[in-house]
Design a protein around this motif. Structure first.
Motif, short mmCIF file in Angstrom:
data_model
loop_
_atom_site.label_atom_id
_atom_site.label_comp_id
_atom_site.label_asym_id
_atom_site.label_seq_id
_atom_site.Cartn_x
_atom_site.Cartn_y
_atom_site.Cartn_z
N MET A 1 19.94 -11.96 -7.29
CA MET A 1 18.90 -11.78 -6.40
C MET A 1 18.62 -10.10 -5.32
SD MET A 1 15.93 -13.72 -3.92
CE MET A 1 15.85 -14.87 -4.70
N ASP A 2 17.94 -9.06 -6.01
CA ASP A 2 18.74 -7.61 -5.25
C ASP A 2 17.73 -8.03 -3.17
OD1 ASP A 2 15.90 -6.70 -5.23
OD2 ASP A 2 16.23 -6.42 -7.45
N ASP A 3 17.80 -6.53 -2.89
CA ASP A 3 17.49 -6.84 -1.35
C ASP A 3 15.74 -6.55 -1.76
OD1 ASP A 3 19.89 -6.63 -0.62
OD2 ASP A 3 19.89 -4.51 -0.03
N ALA A 4 15.06 -6.12 -2.10
CA ALA A 4 13.93 -6.20 -2.04
C ALA A 4 13.56 -7.63 -3.17
CB ALA A 4 13.22 -5.09 -3.82
N LEU A 5 13.81 -7.99 -3.57
CA LEU A 5 12.63 -9.78 -4.00
C LEU A 5 13.47 -10.35 -2.54
CD1 LEU A 5 11.94 -11.43 -6.34
CD2 LEU A 5 13.79 -11.50 -7.57
N SER A 6 14.51 -10.28 -2.24
CA SER A 6 14.11 -11.40 -1.24
C SER A 6 13.75 -11.39 -0.18
CB SER A 6 16.08 -11.15 -1.16
OG SER A 6 17.37 -11.76 -1.90
N ALA A 7 13.53 -9.85 0.08
CA ALA A 7 12.89 -9.30 0.89
C ALA A 7 11.05 -9.49 0.63
CB ALA A 7 12.49 -7.70 1.62
N ALA A 8 11.02 -9.71 -0.34
CA ALA A 8 9.48 -10.37 -0.79
C ALA A 8 9.08 -11.89 -0.86
CB ALA A 8 9.33 -10.26 -1.69
N TYR A 9 10.20 -12.53 -1.26
CA TYR A 9 10.41 -14.25 -0.73
C TYR A 9 10.02 -14.31 0.66
CZ TYR A 9 11.08 -16.34 -5.78
OH TYR A 9 10.78 -16.53 -6.79
N ALA A 10 11.09 -13.68 1.55
CA ALA A 10 11.25 -13.78 3.37
C ALA A 10 10.03 -13.86 3.62
CB ALA A 10 12.56 -13.34 3.19
N LEU A 11 9.03 -12.14 3.05
CA LEU A 11 7.36 -12.54 3.66
C LEU A 11 6.78 -13.54 3.06
CD1 LEU A 11 6.05 -10.47 5.47
CD2 LEU A 11 5.41 -9.21 4.06
N ARG A 12 6.92 -14.36 2.03
CA ARG A 12 5.74 -15.05 1.10
C ARG A 12 6.00 -16.57 1.70
NH1 ARG A 12 6.83 -17.28 -5.37
NH2 ARG A 12 4.49 -18.16 -5.15
N ARG A 13 7.32 -16.77 2.10
CA ARG A 13 8.11 -17.96 2.70
C ARG A 13 6.91 -17.33 4.55
NH1 ARG A 13 11.05 -21.51 0.99
NH2 ARG A 13 12.41 -20.86 -0.63
N ALA A 14 7.11 -16.44 4.51
CA ALA A 14 6.75 -16.60 6.70
C ALA A 14 5.19 -16.68 5.98
CB ALA A 14 6.83 -15.05 7.19
N MET A 15 4.28 -15.93 5.40
CA MET A 15 3.28 -16.37 4.99
C MET A 15 2.42 -17.23 5.11
SD MET A 15 2.14 -13.28 6.54
CE MET A 15 3.39 -11.99 7.21
N LEU A 16 3.20 -18.38 3.77
CA LEU A 16 2.48 -19.78 2.63
C LEU A 16 3.43 -20.45 3.12
CD1 LEU A 16 2.24 -17.41 -0.45
CD2 LEU A 16 0.55 -17.55 1.68
N GLY A 17 4.69 -20.70 3.84
CA GLY A 17 4.97 -21.99 4.28
C GLY A 17 6.14 -21.59 3.25
N ASP A 18 7.35 -22.60 3.85
CA ASP A 18 8.66 -22.70 3.31
C ASP A 18 8.28 -24.16 2.14
OD1 ASP A 18 10.28 -21.27 4.09
OD2 ASP A 18 10.58 -22.98 5.38
N ALA A 19 7.20 -25.23 2.18
CA ALA A 19 6.96 -26.71 1.65
C ALA A 19 5.95 -26.04 0.30
CB ALA A 19 5.94 -26.84 2.44
N TYR A 20 5.29 -24.70 0.20
CA TYR A 20 4.57 -24.06 -0.54
C TYR A 20 4.98 -23.07 -1.75
CZ TYR A 20 1.58 -21.02 -3.56
OH TYR A 20 0.69 -20.43 -4.62
N VAL A 21 5.84 -22.21 -0.86
CA VAL A 21 7.02 -22.07 -1.83
C VAL A 21 7.95 -22.78 -2.75
CG1 VAL A 21 8.84 -19.41 -2.09
CG2 VAL A 21 6.62 -19.48 -0.38
N ASP A 22 8.34 -23.55 -1.74
CA ASP A 22 9.03 -24.40 -2.44
C ASP A 22 8.47 -25.42 -3.58
OD1 ASP A 22 11.24 -24.01 -1.12
OD2 ASP A 22 10.90 -25.76 0.64
N ARG A 23 7.31 -25.42 -3.56
CA ARG A 23 6.81 -25.86 -4.43
C ARG A 23 6.78 -24.92 -6.03
NH1 ARG A 23 3.41 -28.40 0.10
NH2 ARG A 23 1.65 -26.63 -0.76
N GLN A 24 5.93 -24.10 -5.84
CA GLN A 24 6.46 -23.21 -6.74
C GLN A 24 7.89 -22.48 -7.23
OE1 GLN A 24 3.06 -22.02 -7.20
NE2 GLN A 24 2.61 -24.07 -5.85
N THR A 25 8.52 -22.41 -6.38
CA THR A 25 10.20 -22.67 -6.97
C THR A 25 10.56 -23.03 -7.41
OG1 THR A 25 11.07 -22.06 -4.98
CG2 THR A 25 9.33 -20.53 -6.05
#
Length: 145
Positions: A1-25
């Motif tokens: 995973m490149d830095d841009a995608l890692s940063a995008a996932y980190a912000l997605r998790r910060a905004m929507l929560g780990d549980a939501y992102v974990d369910r989606q991914t």
């Protein structure tokens, strides 16, 4: 995973929560994972690119656009995350007046209904947490020590 995608996932998790992102991914299907990476890079990458807008401003825009487009599932998701984005209840209420004026009453009415559901869920969760906290401390909810 490149830095841009890692940063995008980190912000997605910060905004929507780990549980939501974990369910989606959490799907094991490689196409589903590629799709989630694509969505994260596209939608959340715009948040991490910098620019003059704060995350709070971006959140308000997402809320307005999803309400205007009638995308209530996404509107509910982002309305549920408002505490993490810095958007207040009063700002979200006012946003719906703007949606009504510029996008029409049907969009604003649907968003208002969705917002009521989000707030009812939040209130129920807060009440359950208060009850659990009171049970742990040995007193009834609302009783002082």
């Amino acid at each position: 995973m490149d830095d841009a995608l890692s940063a995008a996932y980190a912000l997605r998790r910060a905004m929507l929560g780990d549980a939501y992102v974990d369910r989606q991914t959490g799907e094991t299907d490689p196409v589903a994972r590629d799709f989630q990476d694509h969505i994260t890079r596209q939608a959340w990458g715009v948040w991490t690119r910098g620019g003059a807008l704060s995350n709070r401003d971006r959140s308000l825009l997402v809320l307005a656009m999803t309400a205007a487009l009638g995308r209530m599932e996404e509107f509910r998701l982002h309305a549920s995350a408002q505490a993490r984005t810095g958007v207040t209840d009063a700002e979200l209420d006012e946003l719906l007046f703007q949606v009504a004026a510029y996008c029409g009453a049907p969009a604003a009415i649907s968003a208002r209904r969705a917002l009521r559901e989000v707030r009812a869920g939040r209130a129920a969760q807060e009440a359950a947490q208060e009850t659990a906290t009171a049970a742990d401390s040995g007193s009834a909810p609302g009783e002082g020590a």
